[in-house]
Design a protein around this motif. Structure first.
Motif, PDB file in Angstrom:
ATOM      1  N   ALA A  31       0.825  -1.212   0.000  1.00  0.00           N
ATOM      2  CA  ALA A  31       0.000   0.000   0.000  1.00  0.00           C
ATOM      3  C   ALA A  31       0.857   1.260   0.000  1.00  0.00           C
ATOM      4  O   ALA A  31       0.457   2.284  -0.545  1.00  0.00           O
ATOM      5  CB  ALA A  31      -0.942   0.000   1.199  1.00  0.00           C
ATOM      6  N   ILE A  32       2.024   1.199   0.619  1.00  0.00           N
ATOM      7  CA  ILE A  32       2.846   2.406   0.602  1.00  0.00           C
ATOM      8  C   ILE A  32       3.815   2.383  -0.586  1.00  0.00           C
ATOM      9  O   ILE A  32       4.786   3.122  -0.614  1.00  0.00           O
ATOM     10  CB  ILE A  32       3.621   2.620   1.917  1.00  0.00           C
ATOM     11  CG1 ILE A  32       4.572   1.449   2.202  1.00  0.00           C
ATOM     12  CG2 ILE A  32       2.661   2.788   3.081  1.00  0.00           C
ATOM     13  CD1 ILE A  32       5.424   1.683   3.437  1.00  0.00           C
ATOM     14  N   GLY A  33       3.488   1.529  -1.539  1.00  0.00           N
ATOM     15  CA  GLY A  33       4.190   1.600  -2.808  1.00  0.00           C
ATOM     16  C   GLY A  33       5.555   0.943  -2.832  1.00  0.00           C
ATOM     17  O   GLY A  33       6.409   1.318  -3.618  1.00  0.00           O
TER      18      GLY A  33
ATOM     19  N   VAL B  99      -3.498  -3.813  23.805  1.00  0.00           N
ATOM     20  CA  VAL B  99      -2.061  -3.584  23.582  1.00  0.00           C
ATOM     21  C   VAL B  99      -1.768  -3.594  22.086  1.00  0.00           C
ATOM     22  O   VAL B  99      -1.078  -2.715  21.555  1.00  0.00           O
ATOM     23  CB  VAL B  99      -1.224  -4.667  24.294  1.00  0.00           C
ATOM     24  CG1 VAL B  99       0.224  -4.580  23.867  1.00  0.00           C
ATOM     25  CG2 VAL B  99      -1.337  -4.514  25.799  1.00  0.00           C
ATOM     26  N   ALA B 100      -2.322  -4.594  21.392  1.00  0.00           N
ATOM     27  CA  ALA B 100      -2.084  -4.711  19.953  1.00  0.00           C
ATOM     28  C   ALA B 100      -2.578  -3.461  19.233  1.00  0.00           C
ATOM     29  O   ALA B 100      -1.910  -2.949  18.329  1.00  0.00           O
ATOM     30  CB  ALA B 100      -2.777  -5.956  19.408  1.00  0.00           C
ATOM     31  N   ILE B 101      -3.732  -2.971  19.637  1.00  0.00           N
ATOM     32  CA  ILE B 101      -4.301  -1.804  18.957  1.00  0.00           C
ATOM     33  C   ILE B 101      -3.423  -0.575  19.163  1.00  0.00           C
ATOM     34  O   ILE B 101      -3.204   0.214  18.244  1.00  0.00           O
ATOM     35  CB  ILE B 101      -5.741  -1.580  19.439  1.00  0.00           C
ATOM     36  CG1 ILE B 101      -6.643  -2.563  18.708  1.00  0.00           C
ATOM     37  CG2 ILE B 101      -6.193  -0.146  19.184  1.00  0.00           C
ATOM     38  CD1 ILE B 101      -8.025  -2.653  19.253  1.00  0.00           C
ATOM     39  N   ASN B 102      -2.884  -0.437  20.352  1.00  0.00           N
ATOM     40  CA  ASN B 102      -1.993   0.701  20.593  1.00  0.00           C
ATOM     41  C   ASN B 102      -0.770   0.646  19.693  1.00  0.00           C
ATOM     42  O   ASN B 102      -0.350   1.655  19.130  1.00  0.00           O
ATOM     43  CB  ASN B 102      -1.558   0.735  22.055  1.00  0.00           C
ATOM     44  CG  ASN B 102      -2.677   1.196  22.961  1.00  0.00           C
ATOM     45  OD1 ASN B 102      -3.637   1.817  22.495  1.00  0.00           O
ATOM     46  ND2 ASN B 102      -2.587   0.891  24.236  1.00  0.00           N
ATOM     47  N   PHE B 103      -0.200  -0.543  19.552  1.00  0.00           N
ATOM     48  CA  PHE B 103       0.963  -0.672  18.679  1.00  0.00           C
ATOM     49  C   PHE B 103       0.581  -0.444  17.223  1.00  0.00           C
ATOM     50  O   PHE B 103       1.319   0.198  16.471  1.00  0.00           O
ATOM     51  CB  PHE B 103       1.607  -2.058  18.819  1.00  0.00           C
ATOM     52  CG  PHE B 103       2.420  -2.183  20.071  1.00  0.00           C
ATOM     53  CD1 PHE B 103       3.384  -1.247  20.378  1.00  0.00           C
ATOM     54  CD2 PHE B 103       2.232  -3.239  20.937  1.00  0.00           C
ATOM     55  CE1 PHE B 103       4.138  -1.355  21.529  1.00  0.00           C
ATOM     56  CE2 PHE B 103       2.978  -3.361  22.094  1.00  0.00           C
ATOM     57  CZ  PHE B 103       3.929  -2.416  22.386  1.00  0.00           C
ATOM     58  N   LEU B 104      -0.551  -0.988  16.847  1.00  0.00           N
ATOM     59  CA  LEU B 104      -0.992  -0.876  15.466  1.00  0.00           C
ATOM     60  C   LEU B 104      -1.119   0.596  15.087  1.00  0.00           C
ATOM     61  O   LEU B 104      -0.640   1.033  14.038  1.00  0.00           O
ATOM     62  CB  LEU B 104      -2.339  -1.587  15.306  1.00  0.00           C
ATOM     63  CG  LEU B 104      -2.752  -1.932  13.887  1.00  0.00           C
ATOM     64  CD1 LEU B 104      -1.742  -2.859  13.261  1.00  0.00           C
ATOM     65  CD2 LEU B 104      -4.132  -2.571  13.884  1.00  0.00           C
ATOM     66  N   ALA B 105      -1.738   1.359  15.982  1.00  0.00           N
ATOM     67  CA  ALA B 105      -1.933   2.783  15.694  1.00  0.00           C
ATOM     68  C   ALA B 105      -0.592   3.499  15.675  1.00  0.00           C
ATOM     69  O   ALA B 105      -0.321   4.302  14.776  1.00  0.00           O
ATOM     70  CB  ALA B 105      -2.862   3.401  16.725  1.00  0.00           C
ATOM     71  N   ALA B 106       0.260   3.178  16.658  1.00  0.00           N
ATOM     72  CA  ALA B 106       1.548   3.868  16.731  1.00  0.00           C
ATOM     73  C   ALA B 106       2.357   3.617  15.459  1.00  0.00           C
ATOM     74  O   ALA B 106       3.009   4.519  14.939  1.00  0.00           O
ATOM     75  CB  ALA B 106       2.326   3.407  17.954  1.00  0.00           C
ATOM     76  N   GLY B 107       2.292   2.402  14.951  1.00  0.00           N
ATOM     77  CA  GLY B 107       3.059   2.075  13.758  1.00  0.00           C
ATOM     78  C   GLY B 107       2.409   2.599  12.487  1.00  0.00           C
ATOM     79  O   GLY B 107       3.032   3.296  11.694  1.00  0.00           O
ATOM     80  N   LEU B 108       1.126   2.286  12.323  1.00  0.00           N
ATOM     81  CA  LEU B 108       0.465   2.611  11.056  1.00  0.00           C
ATOM     82  C   LEU B 108       0.407   4.109  10.801  1.00  0.00           C
ATOM     83  O   LEU B 108       0.596   4.563   9.678  1.00  0.00           O
ATOM     84  CB  LEU B 108      -0.950   2.035  11.047  1.00  0.00           C
ATOM     85  CG  LEU B 108      -1.101   0.614  10.506  1.00  0.00           C
ATOM     86  CD1 LEU B 108      -2.571   0.225  10.456  1.00  0.00           C
ATOM     87  CD2 LEU B 108      -0.485   0.503   9.119  1.00  0.00           C
ATOM     88  N   THR B 109       0.138   4.900  11.842  1.00  0.00           N
ATOM     89  CA  THR B 109       0.025   6.335  11.613  1.00  0.00           C
ATOM     90  C   THR B 109       1.312   6.865  11.000  1.00  0.00           C
ATOM     91  O   THR B 109       1.267   7.645  10.051  1.00  0.00           O
ATOM     92  CB  THR B 109      -0.270   7.102  12.918  1.00  0.00           C
ATOM     93  OG1 THR B 109       0.626   6.661  13.926  1.00  0.00           O
ATOM     94  CG2 THR B 109      -1.696   6.879  13.379  1.00  0.00           C
ATOM     95  N   VAL B 110       2.448   6.424  11.524  1.00  0.00           N
ATOM     96  CA  VAL B 110       3.711   6.940  11.008  1.00  0.00           C
ATOM     97  C   VAL B 110       3.993   6.404   9.606  1.00  0.00           C
ATOM     98  O   VAL B 110       4.369   7.155   8.705  1.00  0.00           O
ATOM     99  CB  VAL B 110       4.870   6.594  11.962  1.00  0.00           C
ATOM    100  CG1 VAL B 110       6.176   7.092  11.383  1.00  0.00           C
ATOM    101  CG2 VAL B 110       4.614   7.209  13.320  1.00  0.00           C
ATOM    102  N   VAL B 111       3.762   5.107   9.433  1.00  0.00           N
ATOM    103  CA  VAL B 111       4.028   4.513   8.121  1.00  0.00           C
ATOM    104  C   VAL B 111       3.184   5.203   7.054  1.00  0.00           C
ATOM    105  O   VAL B 111       3.681   5.590   5.985  1.00  0.00           O
ATOM    106  CB  VAL B 111       3.721   2.993   8.152  1.00  0.00           C
ATOM    107  CG1 VAL B 111       3.771   2.424   6.742  1.00  0.00           C
ATOM    108  CG2 VAL B 111       4.724   2.271   9.041  1.00  0.00           C
TER     109      VAL B 111
END
Ligand SMILES: Nc1ncnc2c1ncn2[C@@H]1O[C@H](COP(=O)(O)OP(=O)(O)OP(=O)(O)O)[C@@H](O)[C@H]1O
Ligand SMILES: Nc1ncnc2c1ncn2[C@@H]1O[C@H](COP(=O)(O)OP(=O)(O)OP(=O)(O)O)[C@@H](O)[C@H]1O
Ligand SMILES: [Mg+2]
Ligand SMILES: [Mg+2]
Lengths: 373, 529, 308, 322
Positions: free
Chosen positions: A31-33, D95-107
């Protein structure tokens, strides 16, 4: 009778969960290419393609073995220790004090002293939540979360104050003296003409971690204390009936858990940085949760899962170095692993169970038929 | 001919590997009380839960008053006029009686009008069926009998014509049970249909019109109650002849083994549970403790078993045992020769996830015989388990099977084997046959009597008055933390014991059953009458 | 090829790292050369990144940020053939060039502008992490302000004591508002990502902000008085241009070397009057010729113009 | 301390307490229904990111707000599926959701805007601007009350007023409506709700969804009202403080307002070391002030200041049993 053979429970389910997590991660990369396949190749190459890569992978794995064991042993007593992070922070403090203020003649003694300091401080940070759980019924999950924050504030206070060498701009202690420096893999495995693990941070602590795995295994499955811890974890009311003191088990298991989390510091603080910096733990306490879940709280499983996460960490760092994929991708993968192996366990388990059940039914029917003949 | 109120056709249901119901058909005529009996795990509760939409059947059809209905969930069951009173009540303890009754049957989005209407209707129902409750009391503050009435009222408030009761008398005193059956009688007179699940043959014989027997997931027979006998029903259930009477010789009491003097217990909520208990148990006798659940029997067992703190004196073989401090736990009690079969085998007696061989050492896991060096001796534990399983006929005799995978009766046998085979001086035994079917009861009773005959002291706690009467050599009755008195089982009867259980003294001839019952409703609730 | 390592915060932090990035980009555009780069995501990566670049043959390796001091000290000797350039810290090794700036001088200039632009007679400073380097900014700023208006009140606050303080715009906003309530109407920030919140709060609340490191005047045109320029871009550009011939040793860049200064462009032209401009230019000349001595906090960890 | 300083401090308190309040009430709905939620943090973060990203792209903050709520709801849905449908461990899911958000937002932020995990700054209609309440300017010079009205009560963004309004609304929903009765019941004893013919799953999903909406508001507030754009990890532990406040408030709406205001006040105070120094005469370590909410929560949990009893069925997946 159990619905599934044991191997399916300990191997198949984690593997399927992992594959699911990997697939989703690949989608994110897509998704991020970027090209997931290329990314994977880069990760494999960077993490295990050279002794240098291995040196980092095993370094990270060492951290995760300690925090994973910490979470696992608490799991056995049905305690969810989210405080590995804070306990490892305190472990670092213990190591720093031991290394800075005691003149060690030789690294081996320093390692012993550092281990003791780390374990003691880590344990101390776990004992307070444990006591509050045992005696006042305060939910250990919440208290350990709070203690993570308090540990961060405490370390911050010390590193910008008492422990900071004068004139330094960084919140960190000074360098530990030479005799406390642990032998790295480079020191241990390089020969006169070939340099192995050059510059990689993996060090002798890795073997301490392996020893810890064995010790935890023996403790949990072979000793009477382990029997009591597991019994308590399965049923507190039954444990009380049998004369197993809940207070004792909570305190002991959390003490061991905290000590293990703290012992991570001999790897990252004493073995790698050789000084104490502010965020030395870097989330390893939380990764311990994923590691323990994946490893089914068994020391051997923890070991394997820790290596896997070490691979992810080193591979991810390489990705971040050479591609535009941010390192946070690792956090995403970690989240997915926790999600699938921990929270969505039943999603994988239920279909598998009915699959094995129907197979067994079919087998039974067939054997009945043959018996009738 | 009228259509049956309920007709089930070919109901099947499997839980994983367990076939709980297999092709079951049954018809219940309107305005009758229909009993269902069967061994533990025969599938009775499962069948009723399917009827109430709690589980979904794998196959089969349901007809209500001759019309086929789909019961997908409890909402559908309620709409079809079915109400159910579960063995474990489904009440919100922090809510009032009124809120519990209204929950799920509110008239509109706002609460106030619904509560007002419920209050009015409750009064009418109470008058009609003798179902008095205090609408504004919190459920956690009222007694079990009262809670059960709330459950029945919940069903009636939802206009149920069919009422299912799953083992309703398990937690009730005899008098409370009598009151319940009067209520059921009233309901039947009003034309309601009632299905009653119970393990007690006497209740079946006294109250039902027809009775169905289940065994291993199948319906083995449906008969008119008037045309059968307890003996026949027992045989239909178990599939073989059973002794309904305990065979035992008079006891030959020896020295005092256990001597309890002025024992007091205050629990962690600050409630005074035991108030100056005095009792003695001699070698070679069974002292039975009768009483309504919640009057201090559990605390008595727990303090003797070492996991409740108390004050006072307890002498074991003449020397005192610690009631507080570190020496007051199950381990030290066992070291003093006290064995304990706890009231709840699944919560206390066993680790359900441990295999049988691990459970055999449970509580005795620090024994030297299970140890080599710093480690546990697994081989010794396995061998020990095999021996005990053989002697107690545990089925299947597989030491590696997890405790949760044994049936209830066999689980109880494992606990008994562990405790009895230790050859203790004193055996504490709580509710030895709770939820255990007739076949296993017979075996367990024999084991207890055999232990007594070896000259051991036995303290038996049971809420089953019949069991107390059948096994005990002496009976002590507990009420509100006191011992109300001791009786010789040969020279007393249920009425006199009932009086004592209700905390009444005096001549039994002077009081009526109704009076006893009124007081019994409050026994164990901690309320003053 | 040269390589550059950006510190935590990333190359688009609108200040320090971005300035370094701009220098590297300018070099690449002008020479058509290529450079390797990496944005650090954690402290542990510092050494790893250094080693990877060194082993892959990058030369010189430029790193932006004082946090590289320790890791560079550790590894420099392992790669004697590689040249390293560290910005904002001094590492004493034969193959390392250390570039430091006289931030106090630039801060002095913007401090003067602040005091002259202030209508309330109170100006303020928001620092990121409380370290000597940032105090150096604050001290120079206070001295400059007092030089322009001896009666000026200077308020200084630090966001925190950990690296998180570089990236806490919420706190930056709140600190700015607190300073406004104490009368400040011009605020200078040296706080990395936190500064974004400071400038935003200033723009939202009728204050003037002052940017740092890079030219930040464009962020809120007409509401950013000026920016204290720290020519990290120049340092990087120079290092890249010199290539493997980088001169080891310490380079100290001040006003006279054009290493620090203040930014003027169309975004703030209306805010700075000719008189103000004349005054700072005069001071600039004074600093260059040594007639004005600006105190360096890091020389003795004290500040005559401000108490922390 | 003079009135204006105090007002400024309280003003800051309100701003800093608002995201805590929204997240705390969000947690209240979820936990009252028996679903523990340590994923408040992650949901806030995800909402902060998407609200800022969409507000920036569309230039309309309300569209951004909706998108933020959408992001938070998505994570809520994951939590619901994991802990309600698949009866997983709610803590682990959180816990998983916190990590998911922390990672995905930046990515995502990095690949979208290329600004190091940040969104561009928002301006104008792309962010919530302060609302001046009627007559605020006119009444400004009335002694005492004027400044209070002008400085403290007026001049906040719409989300602040919404957050404050949600407290009485929640109280009313919980105690005066059918939904509230069922919600409280399902957190205490889901079996009672189930046998009464009401869907436990439906109720719990509803609660988790409400939690998602409120966390969405909290996150959007961070990125589009308190700040003008998203930065990496900008929730900065607020989800955990909200959780602490929820315990502090014993899962009740009005006390939740008090607890979040207290914690907001502590945060505001930590920004004003000068004030503490002036009022107390000595300085307090900022680290101590930072840690104070956590320490207070531990003290509360330890039962030294009244026992906090969570909903009885909280944290346990509902499995039918007879
Ligand atoms: N929850 C379960 N999981 C797996 N297997 C089970 C479970 N419950 C029961 N079984 C299996 O089903 C069998 C029948 O159990 P059940 O409780 O119906 O026995 P039962 O006929 O009532 O015997 P008993 O009279 O001793 O109670 C058991 O032997 C056990 O192996
Ligand atoms: N939810 C469930 N999951 C798995 N197995 C179950 C479940 N419910 C019931 N069983 C199994 O189905 C069988 C029938 O159980 P059921 O409760 O209907 O028996 P019962 O006749 O009511 O027994 P009892 O007299 O002990 O109440 C048992 O073997 C039981 O273990
Ligand atoms: Mg059974
Ligand atoms: Mg049943």
């Amino acid at each position: 009778m159990d619905a599934m053979p044991k191997w399916a429970d300990v191997v198949l389910i984690p593997v399927i969960s992992l594959v699911l997590a990997a697939l989703l991660s690949a989608l994110v990369i897509l998704a991020i290419g970027e090209n997931p396949w290329e990314a994977l190749k880069l990760m494999v190459d960077g993490a295990i393609g050279s002794t240098y890569g291995w040196g980092y992978t095993l370094y990270y794995a060492t951290n995760f073995i300690f925090t994973g064991l910490a979470v696992a042993i608490a799991f056995h007593a049905r305690m969810f220790n989210i405080g590995g992070e804070g306990q490892a922070v305190l472990g670092g403090l213990g190591v720093a004090l031991v290394c800075l203020y005691i003149p060690w003649p030789h690294w081996s003694l320093a390692l012993l002293g550092g281990t003791l300091g780390a374990a003691l401080f880590g344990a101390a940070w776990a004992v307070i939540p444990a006591y509050l759980q045992a005696k006042r019924g305060s939910h250990i999950v919440i208290t350990t979360i709070m203690f993570n924050f308090i540990a961060a504030a405490l370390l911050n206070y010390l590193l910008v104050g008492a422990l900071k060498p004068a004139g330094s701009m960084e919140p960190s202690t000074g360098k530990f003296p030479e005799p406390t420096h642990l032998p790295s893999f480079q020191d241990m495995f390089s020969t006169a003409d070939t340099v192995m693990f050059r510059g990689a941070p993996a060090n002798i602590t890795f073997f301490v971690a392996i020893a810890a795995c064995i010790a935890v295994w023996a403790l949990i499955w072979r000793t009477r204390l382990g029997y009591e811890i597991r019994a308590f974890g399965h049923s507190e009311s039954a444990a009380k009936y049998a004369g197993i003191s809940p207070t004792k088990i909570i305190m002991i298991s959390m003490t061991i858990s905290g000590a293990l989390a703290g012992m991570m510091a001999i790897n990252n603080v004493m073995g790698e940085a050789e000084r104490l910096v502010l965020n030395a733990v870097e989330g390893a306490g939380f990764i311990g949760i994923a590691v323990a879940l994946m490893g089914r709280s068994h020391p051997f499983g923890v070991f394997l899962a820790a290596i896997l996460f070490g691979f992810l960490y080193q591979g991810g760092a390489e990705l971040a170095l050479w591609t535009s994929i941010p390192r946070e991708l690792i956090v995403v993968i970690q989240a997915l692993v926790i999600l699938f192996t921990g929270a969505l366990d039943n999603m994988v388990r239920m279909p598998l169970e009915s699959f094995f059940l129907s197979r067994r039914r079919a087998a039974q029917r067939k054997s009945k038929l043959t018996a009738a003949e | 001919m009228t259509a049956p109120a309920i007709e089930l056709k070919g109901i099947s249901k499997a839980f994983g590997p367990v076939q709980a119901n297999k092709d079951i058909s049954i018809r219940v005529m309107p305005g009758t009380i229909h009993g269902i009996i069967g061994e533990n795990g025969a599938g009775k509760s499962t069948l009723m839960s399917i009827l109430y939409g709690f589980y979904k059947a794998d196959a089969g059809e349901i007809f209500i008053s001759g019309k086929k209905v789909e019961i997908r969930d409890s909402q559908a069951a309620i709409a079809a006029g079915i109400g159910m009173v579960f063995q474990h009540f489904k009440l919100v303890e922090t809510f009032t009686v009124l809120e519990n009754i209204v929950l799920g049957a509110e008239d509109s989005g706002l609460l106030r009008p619904s509560l007002a209407r419920a209050r009015r209707e409750l009064k009418a129902l109470a008058d009609e069926y003798e179902l008095n409750v205090e609408p504004d009391a919190l459920v956690q503050d009222i007694g079990v009998g009262m809670q059960q009435r709330v459950e029945i009222l919940k069903a009636l408030y939802r206009k149920a014509d069919i009422l299912i009761l799953d083992e309703p008398t398990g937690v009730l005193t005899p008098a409370e049970a009598d009151h319940l059956f009067r209520i059921l009688e009233n309901l039947r007179r009003e034309g309601k249909t009632i299905i009653l699940i119970t393990h007690k043959l006497r209740e079946i014989m006294e109250t039902t019109d027809t009775v169905s027997v289940m065994r291993r997931g199948q319906m083995t027979a449906t008969v008119k109650t008037s045309e059968t006998s307890p003996q026949e029903l027992a045989e239909l259930m178990v599939g073989r002849k059973v002794l309904l009477q305990v065979d035992k010789t008079p006891s030959v009491p020896g020295a005092v083994i256990l001597d309890v003097q002025n024992l007091n217990v205050t629990d962690d909520k600050g409630v005074h549970r035991l108030k100056g208990i005095n009792l003695q148990v001699r070698a070679g006798e069974i002292l039975g403790i009768a009483g309504v659940a919640g009057n201090g029997q559990s605390e008595l067992l727990e303090v003797l078993g070492g996991y409740e703190k108390g004050t006072g004196t307890i002498l074991m073989n003449g020397t005192p045992i610690d009631l507080t401090g570190t020496k007051s736990d199950g381990q030290s009690r066992r070291a003093r020769g006290i064995a304990h079969v706890p009231e709840d085998r699944q919560r206390e007696g066993l680790i359900m996830d441990y295999a049988a061989w691990e459970n055999i050492a449970f509580g005795y896991h620090l024994d030297d015989k299970f140890r080599t060096g710093p480690f546990m001796n697994h081989a010794a534990m396995l061998q020990d388990t095999e021996e005990k399983m053989a002697r107690f006929d545990v089925r299947p005799p597989d030491p590696k099977l997890a405790a949760k995978n044994f049936s209830g009766g066999n689980q109880q046998k494992i606990v008994l084997a562990r405790e009895i085979e230790r050859n203790p001086d004193l055996l504490l035994i709580g509710q030895p046959t709770r939820g255990v079917d007739i076949g296993a009861i017979e075996f367990i009773h024999q084991q207890i009597v055999a232990l007594r005959d070896q000259g051991k002291a036995i303290l038996l706690v049971s809420v089953e008055l019949e069991e107390i009467l059948a096994l005990s050599d002496r009976i002590a009755v507990m009420f509100d933390g006191h011992i109300m008195g001791e009786r010789d089982p040969a020279k007393t009867d249920e009425k006199e014991l009932g009086m004592l259980m209700a905390g009444m003294t005096g001549d039994p001839a002077d009081v009526t059953v109704a009076q006893i019952e009124e007081r019994l409703a409050y026994a164990g609730t901690g309320e003053k009458v | 090829d040269p390589a550059i390592i950006f510190d935590l915060g990333g190359k688009f932090d609108k200040s320090f790292n971005e300035s370094a990035f701009n220098g590297a980009t300018r070099w690449a555009e002008e020479t058509g050369g290529k450079f390797a780069e990496v944005e650090l995501q954690s402290d542990a990566q510092r050494e790893q990144a250094l080693r990877r670049f060194a082993e892959s043959g990058s030369n010189p390796i430029v790193m932006a940020g004082f946090s590289f001091m320790t890791p560079l000290g550790d590894i420099a000797a392992d790669y004697p053939d590689t040249k390293f350039v560290i910005i904002d810290a001094v590492v004493d090794a034969p193959n390392v060039k250390s570039v430091v700036f006289n931030e106090e001088q630039g801060s002095y200039l913007v401090g003067m502008l602040a005091a002259m632009a202030s209508k309330t007679g109170t100006v303020s400073f928001v620092g990121g992490m409380d370290i000597p380097l940032i105090r150096k900014f604050a001290c120079g700023y206070a001295e400059g302000a007092k030089a322009a208006n001896p009666d000026v009140t200077v308020i200084a606050n630090m966001t925190g004591t950990t690296p998180a303080a570089w990236n806490d715009p919420v706190k930056g906003t709140e600190l700015t508002l607190a300073q406004k309530s104490q009368g400040s109407d011009v605020v200078f920030q040296a706080a990395g990502g936190t500064g974004v919140g400071v400038l935003q709060a200033a723009a939202d609340n009728e204050m003037l902000g002052i940017g740092v490191d890079a030219n930040q005047n464009y962020m809120h045109p007409g509401q950013v008085l000026t920016s204290m320029l720290k020519r990290v871009d120049v340092a990087v550009y120079d290092a890249f241009t010199a290539g493997t011939d980088v001169e080891p040793g310490v380079a100290s860049l001040g006003v006279s070397e054009d290493g620090v200064g203040y930014a003027m462009d169309e975004n703030n032209a209306s805010l700075v009057t000719p008189e103000m401009l004349a005054a700072v230019e005069e001071a600039k000349a004074g600093i260059s010729d040594g007639s004005i001595m600006v105190h360096d906090y890091m020389s003795d960890e004290s500040c005559p113009a401000l108490t922390f | 301390m003079d009135l204006m300083t105090l007002l400024q401090l309280l003003d800051s308190t309100v701003r800093l307490a608002t995201p805590l309040l929204l997240a705390c009430i969000a947690g209240l709905y979820s936990e009252r229904a028996g679903i523990f939620d340590i994923g408040l943090e992650g949901k806030m973060l995800a909402a902060a990111f998407l609200s800022a990203a969409i507000a920036y792209t569309t230039g309309n903050v309300w569209v951004g707000l909706l998108a933020g709520i959408g992001a938070s709801l998505l994570l809520s849905a994951i939590h619901g599926v994991a802990s309600i449908t698949f009866r997983g461990n709610q803590l682990i899911s959180g816990v998983a959701i916190n990590f998911l958000a922390a990672g995905l937002t930046v990515v995502i932020a990095q690949s979208w805007f290329g600004q190091g995990g940040r969104t561009p700054q928002l301006a104008g209609a792309a962010r919530f601007n302060p609302i001046t309440l009627p007559f605020a300017d006119a009444l400004r010079d009335v002694p005492i009350l004027g400044p209070i009205y002008y400085e403290l009560i007026s001049g906040h963004t719409a989300l602040v007023y919404i957050a404050l309004l949600i407290v009485p609304v929640t109280w009313w929903v919980l105690y005066a409506t059918r939904f509230g009765l069922r919600l409280r019941a399902v957190g205490e004893n889901p079996a009672a709700v189930d046998t009464a013919g009401v869907s436990v799953v439906g109720l719990r999903f509803a609660a988790v969804a409400i939690c998602g909406v409120l966390c969405g508001l909290a996150g959007a507030y961070l990125a589009t009202a308190l700040q003008a754009g998203f930065t990496k990890d900008m929730s900065a532990g607020r989800g955990y403080i909200a959780l602490a406040a929820l315990i502090f408030a014993k899962w009740k709406p009005w006390p939740a307002l008090g607890a979040t205001m207290l914690f907001g006040f502590l945060q505001a105070l930590a920004l004003r070391p000068d004030l503490i120094q002036r009022t107390l005469g000595f300085s307090v370590q900022t680290q101590l002030l930072d840690a104070l909410p956590y320490i207070l929560t531990v003290v509360i949990l330890a039962g030294f200041v009244g026992k906090a009893i969570p909903p009885k069925a909280g944290g346990e997946p509902y499995v039918k049993e007879r």
